[in-house]
Design an enzyme around this catalytic site. Structure first.
Site, PDB file in Angstrom:
ATOM      1  N   VAL A   1       0.839  -1.203   0.000  1.00 47.62           N
ATOM      2  CA  VAL A   1       0.000   0.000   0.000  1.00 47.62           C
ATOM      3  C   VAL A   1       0.873   1.253   0.000  1.00 47.62           C
ATOM      4  CG1 VAL A   1      -1.749   1.307   1.290  1.00 47.62           C
ATOM      5  CG2 VAL A   1      -1.884  -1.187   1.188  1.00 47.62           C
ATOM      6  N   CYS A   2       2.007   1.186   0.689  1.00 46.54           N
ATOM      7  CA  CYS A   2       2.854   2.369   0.887  1.00 46.54           C
ATOM      8  C   CYS A   2       3.241   3.097  -0.400  1.00 46.54           C
ATOM      9  CB  CYS A   2       4.107   1.998   1.679  1.00 46.54           C
ATOM     10  SG  CYS A   2       3.728   1.395   3.344  1.00 46.54           S
ATOM     11  N   PRO A   3       3.705   2.386  -1.447  1.00 42.95           N
ATOM     12  CA  PRO A   3       4.075   3.147  -2.640  1.00 42.95           C
ATOM     13  C   PRO A   3       2.895   3.861  -3.282  1.00 42.95           C
ATOM     14  CG  PRO A   3       4.196   0.777  -3.070  1.00 42.95           C
ATOM     15  CD  PRO A   3       4.016   0.956  -1.595  1.00 42.95           C
TER      16      PRO A   3
END
Length: 200
Positions: free
Chosen positions: A51-53
């Site tokens: 999810v982070c990118p």
């Protein structure tokens, strides 16, 4: 509301840490460097995850929209600055960040995450905390998500615009307010001006 040492309406916890800057260089930055500007300071769990990118790229790609309203974006995780750099040097098609327009802070000692109340102690990583800090260094908004769900750039931008509007005009912003929408005068009689326009 508070999270760690971070309290709404109080000075945001100061920090100083190494970051990977948009040009790819390493630099020690501190929150005080941004006084006079609004800051959206957001934490994410780890580099090279899923999810982070999507979040970081979404914020970075719209950094200019924030800069146009005197607001800077800063991202942070517990990874090292070397790990951040490797992630920015990895293409987006391979799960990397590619070129960034915002700094990535390395909170390797986890003190910043602790101060902002987002450290997931059992795993040593940060929850998805997002903090809006005004141009005087006062914390105005706190959102903390559990790990699986990303945040909205549109809503973050709207919140910054709303706080800036209330700071400038002294009026309050109703639910869903966007620039150009009606606001409410914080006075019993004057507020009727807004409410009289609402559907029965």
């Amino acid at each position: 509301m508070s999270a760690g040492k971070a309290q709404i309406g109080k000075p945001a916890p100061e920090f100083q840490a190494k970051a990977v800057m948009p040009g790819g260089e390493f630099k020690d930055i501190k929150l005080a460097d941004y006084r006079g500007k609004y800051v959206v300071f957001f934490f994410y769990p780890l580099d090279f995850t899923f999810v982070c990118p999507t979040e970081i790229i979404a914020f970075s790609d719209r950094a200019e929209e924030f800069r146009k309203i005197n607001c800077e974006l800063i991202a942070a995780s517990v990874d090292s600055h070397f790990c951040h750099l490797a992630w920015t040097n990895t293409s987006r098609k391979e799960g990397g960040l590619g070129s960034m327009k915002i700094p990535l802070v390395a909170d390797t000692k986890r003190t910043i995450s602790q101060d902002y109340g987002v450290l997931k102690e059992d795993e040593g990583i940060s929850f998805r905390g997002l903090f809006i800090i005004d141009d005087k260094g006062i914390l105005r908004q706190i959102t903390i998500n559990d790990l699986p769900v990303g945040r909205s750039v549109d809503e973050t931008l709207r919140l910054v615009q709303a706080f800036q509007h209330t700071d400038k005009f002294g009026e309050v912003c109703p639910a869903g307010w966007k620039p150009g929408s009606d606001t409410i005068k914080p006075d019993i009689s004057k507020s009727k001006e807004y409410f009289s326009k609402q559907k029965a």
